[in-house]
Each structure stands twice: as structure tokens, then as C-alpha cells.
Write a protein that holds these residues in place. Structure first.
Motif, PDB file in Angstrom:
ATOM      1  N   UNK A  20     -46.721 -92.992  84.937  1.00 28.45           N
ATOM      2  CA  UNK A  20     -47.832 -91.298  85.259  1.00 28.45           C
ATOM      3  C   UNK A  20     -47.080 -90.291  85.082  1.00 28.45           C
ATOM      4  N   UNK A  21     -45.623 -90.666  84.832  1.00 39.11           N
ATOM      5  CA  UNK A  21     -44.310 -89.384  84.900  1.00 39.11           C
ATOM      6  C   UNK A  21     -43.245 -90.084  83.662  1.00 39.11           C
ATOM      7  N   UNK A  22     -43.992 -90.487  82.793  1.00 39.27           N
ATOM      8  CA  UNK A  22     -43.163 -89.943  81.352  1.00 39.27           C
ATOM      9  C   UNK A  22     -43.920 -89.471  80.359  1.00 39.27           C
ATOM     10  N   UNK A  23     -45.303 -88.979  80.400  1.00 41.03           N
ATOM     11  CA  UNK A  23     -46.108 -88.026  80.067  1.00 41.03           C
ATOM     12  C   UNK A  23     -45.612 -86.516  80.473  1.00 41.03           C
ATOM     13  N   UNK A  24     -45.515 -86.596  81.892  1.00 39.03           N
ATOM     14  CA  UNK A  24     -44.845 -85.336  82.627  1.00 39.03           C
ATOM     15  C   UNK A  24     -43.647 -84.745  82.363  1.00 39.03           C
ATOM     16  N   UNK A  25     -43.090 -85.705  82.115  1.00 41.69           N
ATOM     17  CA  UNK A  25     -41.211 -85.909  81.890  1.00 41.69           C
ATOM     18  C   UNK A  25     -40.805 -84.794  80.643  1.00 41.69           C
ATOM     19  N   UNK A  26     -41.529 -86.074  79.619  1.00 42.46           N
ATOM     20  CA  UNK A  26     -41.568 -85.775  77.835  1.00 42.46           C
ATOM     21  C   UNK A  26     -42.247 -83.811  77.557  1.00 42.46           C
ATOM     22  N   UNK A  27     -42.901 -83.735  78.433  1.00 41.27           N
ATOM     23  CA  UNK A  27     -43.977 -82.116  78.046  1.00 41.27           C
ATOM     24  C   UNK A  27     -42.708 -81.673  79.139  1.00 41.27           C
ATOM     25  N   UNK A  28     -42.699 -81.645  80.412  1.00 41.09           N
ATOM     26  CA  UNK A  28     -41.259 -80.945  80.834  1.00 41.09           C
ATOM     27  C   UNK A  28     -40.671 -80.231  79.650  1.00 41.09           C
ATOM     28  N   UNK A  29     -39.847 -81.519  79.529  1.00 42.89           N
ATOM     29  CA  UNK A  29     -38.076 -81.541  78.541  1.00 42.89           C
ATOM     30  C   UNK A  29     -38.875 -80.740  77.270  1.00 42.89           C
ATOM     31  N   UNK A  30     -39.993 -80.055  77.116  1.00 35.13           N
ATOM     32  CA  UNK A  30     -40.451 -79.483  75.436  1.00 35.13           C
ATOM     33  C   UNK A  30     -40.349 -78.075  76.016  1.00 35.13           C
ATOM     34  N   UNK A  31     -40.665 -77.889  76.615  1.00 35.82           N
ATOM     35  CA  UNK A  31     -41.349 -76.500  77.523  1.00 35.82           C
ATOM     36  C   UNK A  31     -40.299 -75.615  78.187  1.00 35.82           C
ATOM     37  N   UNK A  32     -38.919 -76.279  78.659  1.00 35.19           N
ATOM     38  CA  UNK A  32     -37.672 -75.548  79.303  1.00 35.19           C
ATOM     39  C   UNK A  32     -37.407 -74.705  78.068  1.00 35.19           C
ATOM     40  N   UNK A  33     -36.703 -73.600  78.618  1.00 37.52           N
ATOM     41  CA  UNK A  33     -36.646 -72.641  77.915  1.00 37.52           C
ATOM     42  C   UNK A  33     -35.049 -72.857  76.965  1.00 37.52           C
ATOM     43  N   UNK A  34     -34.987 -73.151  77.921  1.00 36.08           N
ATOM     44  CA  UNK A  34     -33.399 -73.910  77.655  1.00 36.08           C
ATOM     45  C   UNK A  34     -32.781 -75.119  77.399  1.00 36.08           C
ATOM     46  N   UNK A  35     -32.666 -75.471  75.943  1.00 36.25           N
ATOM     47  CA  UNK A  35     -32.783 -77.121  75.631  1.00 36.25           C
ATOM     48  C   UNK A  35     -30.814 -77.271  75.334  1.00 36.25           C
ATOM     49  N   UNK A  36     -30.755 -78.160  76.381  1.00 34.20           N
ATOM     50  CA  UNK A  36     -29.153 -78.969  75.431  1.00 34.20           C
ATOM     51  C   UNK A  36     -28.658 -79.203  74.307  1.00 34.20           C
ATOM     52  N   UNK A  37     -28.138 -79.057  73.679  1.00 34.48           N
ATOM     53  CA  UNK A  37     -27.812 -79.993  72.442  1.00 34.48           C
ATOM     54  C   UNK A  37     -28.810 -81.606  72.708  1.00 34.48           C
ATOM     55  N   UNK A  38     -28.294 -82.315  73.622  1.00 31.83           N
ATOM     56  CA  UNK A  38     -28.504 -83.478  73.677  1.00 31.83           C
ATOM     57  C   UNK A  38     -30.265 -83.910  73.887  1.00 31.83           C
TER      58      UNK A  38
END
Length: 204
Positions: A20-38
Motif C-alpha cells: 500500500x505504501x510503495x505507490x504512495x512513497x514513489x508518487x510523493x518522491x516524484x512530486x516534492x518540489x526540492x529533490x536531492x541529487x540522490x
């Protein structure tokens, strides 16, 4: 593994919660405005051609989700710290080619349980998963989710403290995936903010 999985229901519940959390985590990671290089690198390697519905998740998405969580919750390596070229998530997930000598699979100085993923160079053979403790392969697991379940369970059953650098990551698994309440006073601000963000994202 049977010694750890005393109840198949526990593993099934863990798998259901994690999926249940995998999709949420991936979607959240792609939508945050400031992404680290990693984080950018993790998402670039994952690409856009994936299905986050719980029934169609692959090993690639599972590992990418855990790597995303680690990018938010695991302290960044200091410049003077030597990087293990096999390490995917320091002290937790290690990738090594098949036929790698046992003593070279994990850091000999580490006494914490870790997941070792052995892979074939041309992907002609499915990757295998084992739990290592002090350079010993103690448990073989059928897949990534089982390995993640077992490595956490070892900490919980044998009262092993979380590695200091993995404390937030394991506490996230404990609270949200295993649904085991912890001491709220000991949850870091970083973890608290991440869990709030994931809770909000899961309702969108």
C-alpha cells in the motif's frame, strides 16, 4: 525462515501494508518540489514505465521505494567516510554479483543484520536474497519483501537496537508497516515530518 515467520498472517499483513505504501512513497518522491541529487538518481533509474497498483508491483519498484525512504531518513554519508561499492542502502541492503565470496558480501566490522541481494550480471537468473549477520548467511529468503520482513523481525525478536543511521528508517517500518507503536517522544523531527507527509499523500 520458519523460526522468524511464526505466523504466515504476520508476513501477509506486512506485505499488504508495504504494498500500500510503495505507490504512495514513489508518487510523493516524484512530486516534492526540492529533490536531492540522490533522490533524482533513484527516480531516473526507475523511469516512468511502472505500475504502482499493488497487484503489479515488481522487485524494482519495491527496492526503489525503500531507497526513496532511505534518501529521506538515512543521514547523508560524510565526505571522509568510505563508500562500500556494494552498498545500496548503507548497513541494510547490499548488492553483490553471484559467486561473490561470503566474506566480501558484507562489512566485516558490522554486527547488524543486513539484506544481501545476489544478482546475475546479465539477469538470466533471478536475484536471490539472504540475511547476513557477522559475515554469515543465516537465512535465505524467497523475495525482497520477505527479506525486509525478516531483517526487521530479527531486530524485534532478539531486541537488537537499530543501527544509529537506520533508526528513523526502521522506526518508520515499525510504526507504519508493522503497526507496532513506539515511544513518540523519541521520534525525530525528520521522521515525524516524513510520516505526516506520507499520511497526507496517502489520502490524495
Amino acid at each position: 525462515m520458519d523460526m522468524i515467520c511464526q505466523s504466515e498472517d504476520m508476513l501477509e499483513q506486512f506485505e499488504e501494508n508495504w504494498r500500500k505504501f510503495v505507490g504512495v512513497i514513489l508518487s510523493y518522491s516524484k512530486t516534492i518540489p526540492f529533490q536531492t541529487k540522490e533522490l533524482k538518481q533513484i527516480l531516473e533509474e526507475l523511469g516512468d514505465d511502472y505500475d504502482v497498483s499493488t497487484d503489479n508491483l515488481t522487485e524494482v519498484e519495491h527496492i526503489a521505494a525503500l531507497k526513496c525512504v532511505a534518501s529521506f531518513l538515512v543521514p547523508k554519508r560524510k565526505k571522509q567516510e568510505k563508500k562500500d561499492h556494494h552498498s545500496v542502502i548503507p548497513f541494510l541492503l547490499i548488492d553483490v554479483p553471484n559467486l561473490t565470496p561470503e566474506r566480501e558480501c558484507v562489512d566485516s566490522a558490522s554486527t547488524y543484520p543486513s539484506i544481501v541481494r545476489k544478482f546475475d550480471a546479465d539477469n538470466s537468473i533471478a536475484a536471490t536474497y539472504s540475511i547476513y549477520v557477522e559475515e554469515e548467511d543465516i537465512i535465505k529468503c524467497p523475495d525482497f519483501i520477505s527479506a525486509l520482513y525478516v531483517v526487521f523481525s530479527l531486530h524485534y525478536i532478539f531486541n537488537i537496537s537499530y543501527h544509529p543511521k537506520l533508526n528513523d528508517l526502521f522506526t518508520f517500518l515499525q510504526e507504519r508497516i508493522f503497526e507496532i507503536p513506539g515511544d513518540q517522544k523519541r521520534i525525530s523531527l525528520t521522521l515525524s515530518n516524513f510520516m505526516v507527509a506520507i499520511s497526507v499523500a496517502s489520502k490524495d
